[in-house]
Enzyme design. Structure first.
Site, short mmCIF file in Angstrom:
data_model
loop_
_atom_site.label_atom_id
_atom_site.label_comp_id
_atom_site.label_asym_id
_atom_site.label_seq_id
_atom_site.Cartn_x
_atom_site.Cartn_y
_atom_site.Cartn_z
N ASP A 1 0.88 -1.17 0.00
CA ASP A 1 0.00 0.00 0.00
C ASP A 1 0.92 1.23 0.00
O ASP A 1 2.12 1.10 0.35
CB ASP A 1 -0.87 -0.04 1.26
CG ASP A 1 -1.75 1.20 1.38
OD1 ASP A 1 -2.24 1.70 0.35
OD2 ASP A 1 -1.96 1.65 2.53
N ASP B 1 -0.07 5.19 0.87
CA ASP B 1 -0.27 6.17 1.95
C ASP B 1 -0.14 5.49 3.31
O ASP B 1 -0.80 4.49 3.58
CB ASP B 1 -1.66 6.82 1.85
CG ASP B 1 -1.83 7.68 0.60
OD1 ASP B 1 -1.10 8.68 0.47
OD2 ASP B 1 -2.69 7.34 -0.25
#
Lengths: 317, 317
Positions: free
Chosen positions: B31, B33
């Site tokens: 991922d 952020d």
């Protein structure tokens, strides 16, 4: 009471049956949109029905989830559409009841952030509740905008000026667990002409519930709170003496059930007889609470009941 | 695989354990952020970790629900933040995967109405999908605005220019049962600095689900679809060879579980170890799918694993 005239709910009644039902009830509660008017057009005969009920000594109140107008405005609208004998005290809107809740129940101190329309703000201010100033600096974003320091409640309702920034600010205020989260109502959408629809307060409330991870306290129907407002004004209202008339099963009929009223669906609005029948036939007993006791095509069907009654009164004189 | 090193999930691992885990995996899914950067600041050491993984022959892909940029923009951002060896083909954003879904899975004909940001529109247009023109006449309302006649899908995502009119138009398009309803992702909110939050796509999706009475098909994590995009590009990906690294239990760990990957929570983002522990202890077995197999404070913890490995490699030369 329900079914006292041989009906088990969800069946249409006419003249004499309507007359008997109305004779048995002291309090007639009307929803507005889809029941007594569509926008700026009164349902044919509705004004006469309301006048006749008042003339026959019934307590008539209007219980609406439409939060866009302060009560004062409703009085003007009633008058404009030919309901010339409706007074401020008969009008219970979700904005007005939200103001009562904030002022009298939770006795809010500090400001209220309104994710809603001007009518909601005016109704709160009328009740002496201070609302956060709306205007933002041009070009402000949630990264840099000012947030008021003393917001103690967020109230969501219909908001045709909704912006992302308003939603983001409301989400930020709700990070404070001492900040209350209220919604005027939970109506999902409203019909417009031409098959268009208007997202309702329930749509905006859902957005804010997800972004805040909290659940709103809903003031409007089907919550019982609006009946508490009515019964604190009209002392000693007996639910058994009340008839709730509305056009939405999930809102009006459920409100009636929640309050212990008899309920009547009128087919001039959103819900149709088939949907009521589906709820009636459902195996989920929870759904049975959405089934109306009585159904009419329109509240104009009351007129024949009155005429009959007036004929009888004349004959007996 | 999970627990192969004596851990039953939700426990922190360090240098040698991380090294063994990475040796056992061919595909590392990150991922973005909260995992490799916060906004415009890279997590310290993250660029070096990504470079080292690539240098050690790992397939590294980035799987982000952030729909605000087209992939091209992500490449620039990676480069700007010091990730100089990340290429377009390694980036799977929820906008890009939404475009693939519309183009390749449902083969949409007609226009798409985007309740979202410019980045989403650009990604769709890149894939040859036509989007409804945004601009409305000044002062237009849902009562009188133009509606495009050939809208075959509504795609909801992050939209910092959300207005009530956009929500209302999307609601009207969804009255047509042949119009698809998609959401880039269902993230409820995103953290900003100073305790502020940004409502996520999930918040706007909830609003539209209520106003339309329909459920959206969600493209992003935790839905498996993004893995389908990855495995159709990298043929023959074995889920047992994959490690999903993320910062949100409800999104990244559940995505990993849904795809049959081992999962790793990094504590530089939204979810905390205590929350993972609560899910682990939950009596609801559904919640166990949100528990990471492994936990690190930061992906910078990988560096010591590489150093050790490089030391060994040097010694054996």
């Amino acid at each position: 009471m329900a079914g006292a005239f041989g009906f088990k709910g969800c069946q249409k009644i006419r003249g004499p049956q309507i007359r008997k039902l109305l004779e048995a009830k002291d309090f007639i509660l009307f929803d507005c949109d889809g029941v007594i008017w569509h926008g700026e057009t009164a349902i044919t005969g509705a004004a006469k029905v309301v006048s006749s009920l008042i003339r026959h000594g019934k307590n008539v109140v209007f219980v609406t989830n439409n939060c866009t107008r302060p009560r004062e405005n409703y009085v003007h609208k009633f008058y404009r559409l030919g309901f010339t004998d409706v007074m401020l005290e008969q009008i219970f809107s979700s904005s007005y009841c939200s103001a009562l809740y904030l002022r009298d129940v939770v006795k809010v101190r500090g400001q209220v952030f309104v994710m809603g329309c001007d009518g909601m703000r005016r109704e709160l201010e009328e009740a002496g509740i201070s609302c956060v100033e709306e205007a933002d600096e041009p070009g402000a974003t949630i990264y840099d905008c000012a947030l008021a320091p003393d917001v103690k409640a967020v109230l969501v309702g219909h908001d045709d000026k909704l912006t992302f920034l308003k939603l983001a600010k409301a989400s930020c205020y709700l990070r404070d667990p001492d900040c209350l989260f209220l919604a005027t109502d939970n109506d999902p959408w409203h019909p417009l002409s031409g098959g268009r629809i208007l997202p309702g307060s329930g749509s905006l409330t859902a957005a804010l519930e997800v972004s805040s991870g909290r659940k709103a306290t809903v003031i409007g129907k089907p919550s019982r709170f609006m009946f508490e407002c009515i019964s604190s004004q009209f002392r000693g209202v007996d639910p058994a003496q009340c008839l709730m008339i509305g056009d939405r099963l999930e809102v009006d009929m459920l409100f009636g059930s929640n309050c212990g009223f008899d309920t009547m669906l009128t087919l001039t609005g959103v819900s149709q007889l088939e949907e009521a029948q589906e709820y009636k036939d459902s195996e989920l007993t929870d759904k049975h609470r959405l089934v109306p006791d009585y159904v009419v095509d329109s509240i104009a069907d009351f007129l024949s009941a009155f005429e009959e009654q007036e004929d009888q009164e004349e004959q007996s004189n």
